[in-house]
Design an enzyme around this catalytic site. Sequence first.
Site, short mmCIF file in Angstrom:
data_model
loop_
_atom_site.label_atom_id
_atom_site.label_comp_id
_atom_site.label_asym_id
_atom_site.label_seq_id
_atom_site.Cartn_x
_atom_site.Cartn_y
_atom_site.Cartn_z
CB CYS A 1 19.80 10.32 49.37
SG CYS A 1 19.90 11.55 50.70
CG ASP B 1 18.98 17.97 44.08
OD1 ASP B 1 18.79 17.69 45.26
OD2 ASP B 1 18.31 17.48 43.14
O1 LIG Z 1 14.51 13.53 49.63
C1 LIG Z 1 14.09 14.40 50.38
O2 LIG Z 1 12.98 14.31 50.99
C2 LIG Z 1 14.89 15.64 50.64
C3 LIG Z 1 14.36 16.66 51.43
C4 LIG Z 1 15.12 17.81 51.70
C5 LIG Z 1 16.41 17.94 51.17
C6 LIG Z 1 16.96 16.92 50.37
C7 LIG Z 1 16.19 15.78 50.08
N1 LIG Z 1 16.71 14.76 49.26
C8 LIG Z 1 17.75 15.01 48.31
O3 LIG Z 1 17.18 15.14 47.00
C9 LIG Z 1 18.11 14.67 46.03
C10 LIG Z 1 17.58 13.61 45.10
O4 LIG Z 1 16.25 13.61 44.98
P1 LIG Z 1 15.52 12.74 43.84
O5 LIG Z 1 16.40 11.55 43.51
O6 LIG Z 1 15.38 13.67 42.65
O7 LIG Z 1 14.22 12.37 44.44
C11 LIG Z 1 19.26 14.13 46.79
O8 LIG Z 1 20.26 15.13 46.87
C12 LIG Z 1 18.74 13.89 48.17
O9 LIG Z 1 19.77 13.98 49.11
#
Ligand SMILES: O=C(O)c1ccccc1N[C@@H]1O[C@H](COP(=O)(O)O)[C@@H](O)[C@H]1O
Length: 199
Positions: A7, A125
């Site tokens: 992502c 998440d």
């Molecule tokens: O990553 C971002 O900035 C974000 C902002 C708003 C909604 C979703 C976002 N990212 C999502 O976050 C998780 C994983 O995050 P991490 O690996 O813990 O940093 C994933 O679902 C992204 O799509």
Amino acid sequence: MVKVKICGTTNLPDALHAAEAGADALGFIFAPVSKRRVTAQVAREVGLSVGPSVARVGVFMGQPLDEVLRTAEAARCSAVQLHGPLPGVYVEAVAAYYPVLRVLGPEDLRTGNVQAVPGVTLMLDAPQPGSGQPLDWSALVPHFPPGGWLAGGLGPENVARAVATLRPGGVDAVSKLEASPGIKNPQAVKAFVDAVKHA
Ligand SMILES: O=C(O)c1ccccc1N[C@@H]1O[C@H](COP(=O)(O)O)[C@@H](O)[C@H]1O
């Protein structure tokens, strides 16, 4: 086989490398709060460059339904990821056009605030998406939805243990795969995909 979504994709080199590494999906973030936010035009140009075998997931949080549908169409998304509190009719409306990844927190599972909707896959998440916060995977075991996806603080070092604990249908990551916000670390991306595919 557990699917892998990379992502926060913002540029062509990162997209091509993730696809070559074996990613099943790329995430393009349109949420206004994100430091990885891209325009629909960038998402379309980058997403279409990797060919039809890699899903192009538009990520939204707190945006009106018509903005989600217009942006997803302009970006040629093949799926939509929805964060934040949303009415069921909103999610069902998006699911009428796209496969949906509906993001929930552990509390939603505990309170049973989960409805099965055709075309909607649940994804667990952390409360602050994109912050690299891992969830307590063991605590999720009793309630984890079959075929559900997992995100939150996943990286090359811990994803195999998360997969073994929850057997998710897919995993998704951004923070631990970056050299800087919006810019991937290619070695971390490759190691992450390999760790999942060989878990
Ligand atoms: O990553 C971002 O900035 C974000 C902002 C708003 C909604 C979703 C976002 N990212 C999502 O976050 C998780 C994983 O995050 P991490 O690996 O813990 O940093 C994933 O679902 C992204 O799509």
